[in-house]
Design a protein around this motif. Structure first.
Motif, PDB file in Angstrom:
ATOM      1  N   GLY A  48      -5.386   1.941  -8.387  1.00 29.81           N
ATOM      2  CA  GLY A  48      -5.729   3.144  -7.649  1.00 29.81           C
ATOM      3  C   GLY A  48      -5.518   4.373  -8.508  1.00 29.81           C
ATOM      4  O   GLY A  48      -5.277   4.266  -9.698  1.00 29.81           O
ATOM      5  N   PRO A  49      -5.571   5.532  -7.867  1.00 32.60           N
ATOM      6  CA  PRO A  49      -5.697   5.737  -6.435  1.00 32.60           C
ATOM      7  C   PRO A  49      -7.104   5.408  -5.920  1.00 32.60           C
ATOM      8  O   PRO A  49      -8.090   5.541  -6.625  1.00 32.60           O
ATOM      9  CB  PRO A  49      -5.376   7.217  -6.245  1.00 32.60           C
ATOM     10  CG  PRO A  49      -5.633   7.861  -7.566  1.00 32.60           C
ATOM     11  CD  PRO A  49      -5.447   6.797  -8.601  1.00 32.60           C
ATOM     12  N   HIS A  50      -7.133   4.937  -4.657  1.00 30.23           N
ATOM     13  CA  HIS A  50      -8.367   4.556  -3.975  1.00 30.23           C
ATOM     14  C   HIS A  50      -8.570   5.440  -2.753  1.00 30.23           C
ATOM     15  O   HIS A  50      -7.601   5.841  -2.111  1.00 30.23           O
ATOM     16  CB  HIS A  50      -8.297   3.110  -3.445  1.00 30.23           C
ATOM     17  CG  HIS A  50      -8.012   2.083  -4.477  1.00 30.23           C
ATOM     18  ND1 HIS A  50      -8.908   1.727  -5.461  1.00 30.23           N
ATOM     19  CD2 HIS A  50      -6.920   1.306  -4.680  1.00 30.23           C
ATOM     20  CE1 HIS A  50      -8.379   0.782  -6.208  1.00 30.23           C
ATOM     21  NE2 HIS A  50      -7.166   0.511  -5.760  1.00 30.23           N
ATOM     22  N   ARG A  51      -9.838   5.653  -2.397  1.00 26.79           N
ATOM     23  CA  ARG A  51     -10.157   6.293  -1.121  1.00 26.79           C
ATOM     24  C   ARG A  51      -9.696   5.370   0.009  1.00 26.79           C
ATOM     25  O   ARG A  51      -9.599   4.161  -0.182  1.00 26.79           O
ATOM     26  CB  ARG A  51     -11.660   6.482  -0.969  1.00 26.79           C
ATOM     27  CG  ARG A  51     -12.278   7.425  -1.947  1.00 26.79           C
ATOM     28  CD  ARG A  51     -13.770   7.619  -1.619  1.00 26.79           C
ATOM     29  NE  ARG A  51     -14.487   8.210  -2.703  1.00 26.79           N
ATOM     30  CZ  ARG A  51     -14.349   9.462  -3.128  1.00 26.79           C
ATOM     31  NH1 ARG A  51     -13.499  10.256  -2.539  1.00 26.79           N
ATOM     32  NH2 ARG A  51     -15.054   9.914  -4.133  1.00 26.79           N
ATOM     33  N   PRO A 106      -5.227   7.336   4.198  1.00 25.11           N
ATOM     34  CA  PRO A 106      -5.160   8.271   3.074  1.00 25.11           C
ATOM     35  C   PRO A 106      -5.524   7.620   1.738  1.00 25.11           C
ATOM     36  O   PRO A 106      -5.606   6.397   1.625  1.00 25.11           O
ATOM     37  CB  PRO A 106      -3.696   8.709   3.071  1.00 25.11           C
ATOM     38  CG  PRO A 106      -2.947   7.728   3.865  1.00 25.11           C
ATOM     39  CD  PRO A 106      -3.930   7.003   4.736  1.00 25.11           C
ATOM     40  N   VAL A 107      -5.714   8.477   0.739  1.00 24.53           N
ATOM     41  CA  VAL A 107      -5.855   8.016  -0.636  1.00 24.53           C
ATOM     42  C   VAL A 107      -4.578   7.243  -0.946  1.00 24.53           C
ATOM     43  O   VAL A 107      -3.475   7.665  -0.580  1.00 24.53           O
ATOM     44  CB  VAL A 107      -6.051   9.218  -1.594  1.00 24.53           C
ATOM     45  CG1 VAL A 107      -6.031   8.769  -3.040  1.00 24.53           C
ATOM     46  CG2 VAL A 107      -7.350   9.963  -1.272  1.00 24.53           C
ATOM     47  N   HIS A 108      -4.730   6.096  -1.610  1.00 25.15           N
ATOM     48  CA  HIS A 108      -3.569   5.218  -1.777  1.00 25.15           C
ATOM     49  C   HIS A 108      -3.675   4.367  -3.043  1.00 25.15           C
ATOM     50  O   HIS A 108      -4.722   4.276  -3.672  1.00 25.15           O
ATOM     51  CB  HIS A 108      -3.443   4.289  -0.561  1.00 25.15           C
ATOM     52  CG  HIS A 108      -4.628   3.400  -0.401  1.00 25.15           C
ATOM     53  ND1 HIS A 108      -5.790   3.814   0.221  1.00 25.15           N
ATOM     54  CD2 HIS A 108      -4.856   2.122  -0.798  1.00 25.15           C
ATOM     55  CE1 HIS A 108      -6.669   2.835   0.207  1.00 25.15           C
ATOM     56  NE2 HIS A 108      -6.140   1.795  -0.416  1.00 25.15           N
ATOM     57  N   TYR A 109      -2.555   3.757  -3.367  1.00 26.75           N
ATOM     58  CA  TYR A 109      -2.471   2.728  -4.399  1.00 26.75           C
ATOM     59  C   TYR A 109      -2.264   1.393  -3.691  1.00 26.75           C
ATOM     60  O   TYR A 109      -1.690   1.351  -2.601  1.00 26.75           O
ATOM     61  CB  TYR A 109      -1.272   2.979  -5.319  1.00 26.75           C
ATOM     62  CG  TYR A 109      -1.338   4.268  -6.076  1.00 26.75           C
ATOM     63  CD1 TYR A 109      -1.994   4.347  -7.303  1.00 26.75           C
ATOM     64  CD2 TYR A 109      -0.725   5.411  -5.584  1.00 26.75           C
ATOM     65  CE1 TYR A 109      -2.048   5.536  -8.013  1.00 26.75           C
ATOM     66  CE2 TYR A 109      -0.769   6.602  -6.286  1.00 26.75           C
ATOM     67  CZ  TYR A 109      -1.432   6.664  -7.498  1.00 26.75           C
ATOM     68  OH  TYR A 109      -1.483   7.842  -8.194  1.00 26.75           O
ATOM     69  N   ALA A 110      -2.711   0.307  -4.317  1.00 25.53           N
ATOM     70  CA  ALA A 110      -2.546  -1.012  -3.700  1.00 25.53           C
ATOM     71  C   ALA A 110      -2.183  -2.043  -4.761  1.00 25.53           C
ATOM     72  O   ALA A 110      -2.614  -1.953  -5.912  1.00 25.53           O
ATOM     73  CB  ALA A 110      -3.839  -1.427  -3.000  1.00 25.53           C
ATOM     74  N   LEU A 111      -1.382  -3.010  -4.334  1.00 25.74           N
ATOM     75  CA  LEU A 111      -1.058  -4.150  -5.183  1.00 25.74           C
ATOM     76  C   LEU A 111      -1.190  -5.409  -4.346  1.00 25.74           C
ATOM     77  O   LEU A 111      -0.534  -5.557  -3.316  1.00 25.74           O
ATOM     78  CB  LEU A 111       0.372  -4.043  -5.732  1.00 25.74           C
ATOM     79  CG  LEU A 111       0.768  -5.172  -6.688  1.00 25.74           C
ATOM     80  CD1 LEU A 111      -0.021  -5.071  -8.001  1.00 25.74           C
ATOM     81  CD2 LEU A 111       2.261  -5.137  -6.973  1.00 25.74           C
ATOM     82  N   LEU A 141       0.852  -1.179   0.000  1.00 28.37           N
ATOM     83  CA  LEU A 141       0.000   0.000   0.000  1.00 28.37           C
ATOM     84  C   LEU A 141       0.895   1.238   0.000  1.00 28.37           C
ATOM     85  O   LEU A 141       1.773   1.366   0.858  1.00 28.37           O
ATOM     86  CB  LEU A 141      -0.860  -0.033   1.263  1.00 28.37           C
ATOM     87  CG  LEU A 141      -1.946   0.999   1.367  1.00 28.37           C
ATOM     88  CD1 LEU A 141      -3.175   0.331   1.947  1.00 28.37           C
ATOM     89  CD2 LEU A 141      -1.503   2.131   2.230  1.00 28.37           C
ATOM     90  N   VAL A 142       0.705   2.112  -0.989  1.00 26.99           N
ATOM     91  CA  VAL A 142       1.506   3.328  -1.118  1.00 26.99           C
ATOM     92  C   VAL A 142       0.561   4.519  -1.164  1.00 26.99           C
ATOM     93  O   VAL A 142      -0.379   4.546  -1.965  1.00 26.99           O
ATOM     94  CB  VAL A 142       2.392   3.277  -2.396  1.00 26.99           C
ATOM     95  CG1 VAL A 142       3.118   4.584  -2.613  1.00 26.99           C
ATOM     96  CG2 VAL A 142       3.381   2.115  -2.318  1.00 26.99           C
ATOM     97  N   HIS A 143       0.810   5.505  -0.305  1.00 29.27           N
ATOM     98  CA  HIS A 143      -0.040   6.704  -0.246  1.00 29.27           C
ATOM     99  C   HIS A 143       0.147   7.546  -1.503  1.00 29.27           C
ATOM    100  O   HIS A 143       1.269   7.713  -1.989  1.00 29.27           O
ATOM    101  CB  HIS A 143       0.305   7.549   0.981  1.00 29.27           C
ATOM    102  CG  HIS A 143       0.142   6.817   2.269  1.00 29.27           C
ATOM    103  ND1 HIS A 143       0.673   7.269   3.441  1.00 29.27           N
ATOM    104  CD2 HIS A 143      -0.493   5.653   2.577  1.00 29.27           C
ATOM    105  CE1 HIS A 143       0.381   6.432   4.420  1.00 29.27           C
ATOM    106  NE2 HIS A 143      -0.322   5.436   3.908  1.00 29.27           N
ATOM    107  N   ASP A 144      -0.951   8.091  -1.990  1.00 25.45           N
ATOM    108  CA  ASP A 144      -0.925   8.992  -3.135  1.00 25.45           C
ATOM    109  C   ASP A 144      -0.333  10.327  -2.681  1.00 25.45           C
ATOM    110  O   ASP A 144      -0.774  10.894  -1.678  1.00 25.45           O
ATOM    111  CB  ASP A 144      -2.356   9.174  -3.658  1.00 25.45           C
ATOM    112  CG  ASP A 144      -2.417  10.050  -4.881  1.00 25.45           C
ATOM    113  OD1 ASP A 144      -1.629   9.842  -5.813  1.00 25.45           O
ATOM    114  OD2 ASP A 144      -3.272  10.959  -4.901  1.00 25.45           O
TER     115      ASP A 144
END
Length: 188
Positions: A138-141, A148-153, A114-117
């Motif tokens: 993402g980005p996801h809520r 925070p808004v983030h990306y996920a893998l 998980l990486v924050h936007d």
């Protein structure tokens, strides 16, 4: 006599081929992706024992998470170690996913980074990370207050996902009745 390749044996096999794969070079590409997956297998193998994952700082969610958007499948029980938020290190996933093993315990099935936007704007994605040659989704809520808004893998490393190794939910993972988060009650 036929033998079944268990997740532990699969991880051992991945470890055995790591040196040969790593020769492909450190740059992007299939050789690097396979080497990084082998690193993840090695780093998470001990977490097959649920207690080891908890001791390593992965905090269990009491609820099993399923796809509420109407899709099939589940994540299982997420266990987060927020010290690894923003990690793109294959040895340091932010989350471990466990499922009920049918014997009162938990079995490791997958992992997540998980990486924050950077700008917290759902409409921009110029900072989208990638690992294993795959861009994060993402980005996801945030999924809970304060996230925070983030990306996920997601990587289904320890249980095959018929939808794909990097798909968000795994239809082969199910939540037992009574194990999911209750829906919010409608306000009157």
């Amino acid at each position: 006599m036929a033998r079944t390749l268990t997740p532990v044996l699969a991880g051992a096999l991945a470890l055995a081929v790591t040196p040969a794969v790593a020769v492909a070079g450190p740059g992007p590409g299939p050789g690097r992706a396979a080497a990084d997956k082998a690193v993840t297998y090695r780093a998470t193998a001990a977490y097959q024992q649920h207690a080891q994952g908890v001791r390593a700082g992965y905090k269990p969610d009491q609820y099993c998470v399923f796809d509420r958007a109407g899709g099939t499948g589940a994540l299982g029980y997420p266990h987060f170690n927020h010290a690894y938020d923003n990690s793109t290190d294959p040895a340091k996933p932010t989350a471990l996913f466990y499922e009920d093993d049918g014997k009162g315990g938990k079995r490791l099935v997958g992992v997540e980074w998980l990486v924050h936007d950077r700008d917290q704007n759902l409409k921009t994605d110029d900072d989208r990370p990638s690992m294993f040659g795959v861009p994060f989704k993402g980005p996801h809520r945030g999924n809970f207050p304060g996230q925070p808004v983030h990306y996920a893998l997601h990587l289904w490393l320890w249980k095959k996902n018929p939808e794909g190794q990097f798909t968000a939910y795994n239809p082969a993972v199910t939540c037992l009745p009574g194990t999911t988060r209750p829906l919010p009650r409608p306000s009157s």
